[in-house]
Design an enzyme around this catalytic site. Structure first.
Site, short mmCIF file in Angstrom:
data_model
loop_
_atom_site.label_atom_id
_atom_site.label_comp_id
_atom_site.label_asym_id
_atom_site.label_seq_id
_atom_site.Cartn_x
_atom_site.Cartn_y
_atom_site.Cartn_z
N MET A 39 -9.62 -15.93 -43.52
CA MET A 39 -9.23 -16.10 -42.11
C MET A 39 -7.85 -16.75 -42.03
SD MET A 39 -12.66 -16.78 -39.98
CE MET A 39 -12.84 -18.51 -40.34
N HIS A 46 -8.07 -20.51 -51.39
CA HIS A 46 -7.87 -19.07 -51.17
C HIS A 46 -7.01 -18.49 -52.30
CE1 HIS A 46 -8.14 -20.57 -46.86
NE2 HIS A 46 -9.09 -19.67 -46.88
N GLN A 70 -17.97 -14.48 -35.91
CA GLN A 70 -18.68 -15.48 -36.71
C GLN A 70 -18.58 -16.90 -36.13
OE1 GLN A 70 -16.19 -14.53 -40.24
NE2 GLN A 70 -16.17 -16.74 -40.59
N GLY A 156 -15.44 -17.58 -52.45
CA GLY A 156 -15.48 -18.93 -53.04
C GLY A 156 -16.86 -19.54 -52.95
N SER A 195 -9.57 -24.97 -44.56
CA SER A 195 -8.58 -24.85 -43.48
C SER A 195 -8.88 -25.88 -42.39
CB SER A 195 -8.63 -23.45 -42.88
OG SER A 195 -8.49 -22.49 -43.90
P1 AMP Z 1 -12.08 -18.61 -45.08
O1 AMP Z 1 -10.64 -18.32 -44.82
O2 AMP Z 1 -12.46 -20.03 -44.78
O3 AMP Z 1 -13.00 -17.60 -44.45
O4 AMP Z 1 -12.28 -18.46 -46.64
C1 AMP Z 1 -11.95 -17.28 -47.30
C2 AMP Z 1 -12.49 -17.35 -48.70
O5 AMP Z 1 -11.92 -18.46 -49.39
C3 AMP Z 1 -14.02 -17.53 -48.76
O6 AMP Z 1 -14.55 -16.72 -49.79
C4 AMP Z 1 -14.15 -19.00 -49.07
O7 AMP Z 1 -15.36 -19.31 -49.75
C5 AMP Z 1 -12.95 -19.21 -49.98
N1 AMP Z 1 -12.61 -20.63 -50.02
C6 AMP Z 1 -12.37 -21.45 -48.97
N2 AMP Z 1 -12.15 -22.72 -49.40
C7 AMP Z 1 -12.26 -22.68 -50.75
C8 AMP Z 1 -12.15 -23.66 -51.78
N3 AMP Z 1 -11.87 -24.93 -51.51
N4 AMP Z 1 -12.31 -23.26 -53.06
C9 AMP Z 1 -12.60 -21.97 -53.36
N5 AMP Z 1 -12.72 -20.99 -52.43
C10 AMP Z 1 -12.56 -21.35 -51.15
#
Ligand code: AMP
Length: 296
Positions: A39, A46, A70, A156, A195
């Site tokens: 996102m 990321h 979501q 992640g 984020s």
């Molecule tokens: P998001 O932008 O929050 O939807 O996250 C996108 C992807 O990045 C998802 O697969 C999350 O699990 C992964 N992610 C977010 N924060 C972390 C982190 N601290 N370590 C590893 N992966 C992460």
């Protein structure tokens, strides 16, 4: 496509038509595609997924889309940080090939009316507090898979429940995607990168450190045998409650890593268990988890 060979060239795609044409062409050319759904508001968490994808695939597509489906009512969809320009500056040096950044009405045109629900797993943990969340995630990830046709998709473990749900969806719906999970990346002081950490005041951030402290302390106690898994919730909460800015502990306990059921006296010897926490620091909702091996 030879963008990969031309180092440093990154294409930004905003329409489904162009993205599909590109992924069809790549599959015709026999190129493997890795997808990293995000996102935006990118941080090292990321970027670790992007690095893994660039290492393992011919072409890496990073999607950036703040998915309204979501977010529940009263959640932070409107405030969610949108930093596309900075995100692209972070992705370029990693040799990302494509950034897929569609507008909302491209993904959800008027009349959009389909919903993917992975039952049971989606009701547990975060799902109990965010009832529309995982349906929204499953629906958008399905669309992204259909649009980009990845061989591998990267998620992640910070969002452990999400990885389980996506794996289950891929299995149940016979999707041709390998789901790759990557470790949680943390700040030097242990706070899991997110984020949403941007929302925290410095006082709230100090208390947010209790999350990793509680997880690592209870993990050690369980491994050493000084804490029984039945006492995990109590011990986690004892530590979390010392933070005056921790306003709402939504869950904090030991769970079966496959079903996400709380461990109530069940023996997990020789297996692993999951310690997971969701709480609010001030108004900001944070989650984290850690895996514990019970080899005794
Ligand atoms: P998001 O932008 O929050 O939807 O996250 C996108 C992807 O990045 C998802 O697969 C999350 O699990 C992964 N992610 C977010 N924060 C972390 C982190 N601290 N370590 C590893 N992966 C992460």
């Amino acid at each position: 496509m030879c963008e990969k060979q031309e180092k440093g060239k990154m294409k930004v795609v905003e329409t489904i038509k162009e993205m599909k044409e590109m992924s069809n062409r790549l599959s015709f050319e026999g190129k493997s595609v890795g997808l990293v759904p995000t996102m935006g508001a990118l941080h090292e968490g990321h970027l670790s997924l992007v690095r893994a994808s660039v290492n393992e695939n011919d072409v890496t597509i990073v999607s950036i889309f703040v998915n309204p489906m979501q977010f529940g009512q009263g959640e932070d969809f409107d405030q969610y940080p949108r930093t596309l320009q900075e995100d692209m500056e972070k992705l370029l040096p990693l040799n990302t090939d494509v950034v897929f950044a569609p507008a909302m009405d491209i993904i959800y045109p008027e009349g959009f009316n389909t919903h993917i629900e992975v039952r049971k797993l989606s009701d547990k943990l975060c799902g109990a507090f965010r009832p529309v969340h995982f349906g929204g995630v499953a629906t958008v990830v399905t669309k992204l898979f259909n649009i980009t046709k990845p061989a591998k998709a990267y998620f992640g473990l910070k969002d452990y429940q999400q990885t389980l749900i996506i794996k289950k969806m891929v299995k149940d719906l016979n999707m041709d995607v390998e789901v790759i999970t990557c470790p949680t990346i943390r700040e030097k002081d242990g706070l899991a990168m997110s984020s949403r950490n941007k929302y925290l005041t410095s006082e709230e951030r100090k208390d947010a450190l209790l999350i990793n402290k509680a997880l690592t302390k209870v993990k050690r106690g369980i491994e050493e045998g000084s804490i029984s898994t039945d006492k995990a919730s109590e011990k986690l909460r004892e530590i979390l409650c010392t933070g005056s800015h921790i306003t709402d502990i939504q869950y904090a306990s030991a769970y079966d890593p496959e079903t996400l059921e709380e461990i109530n006296g069940k023996s997990f010897v020789g297996r692993s268990i999951l310690l997971a926490i969701a709480l609010k620091a001030g108004k900001t909702r944070l989650i984290d988890n850690i895996s514990v091996n019970l080899n005794r």
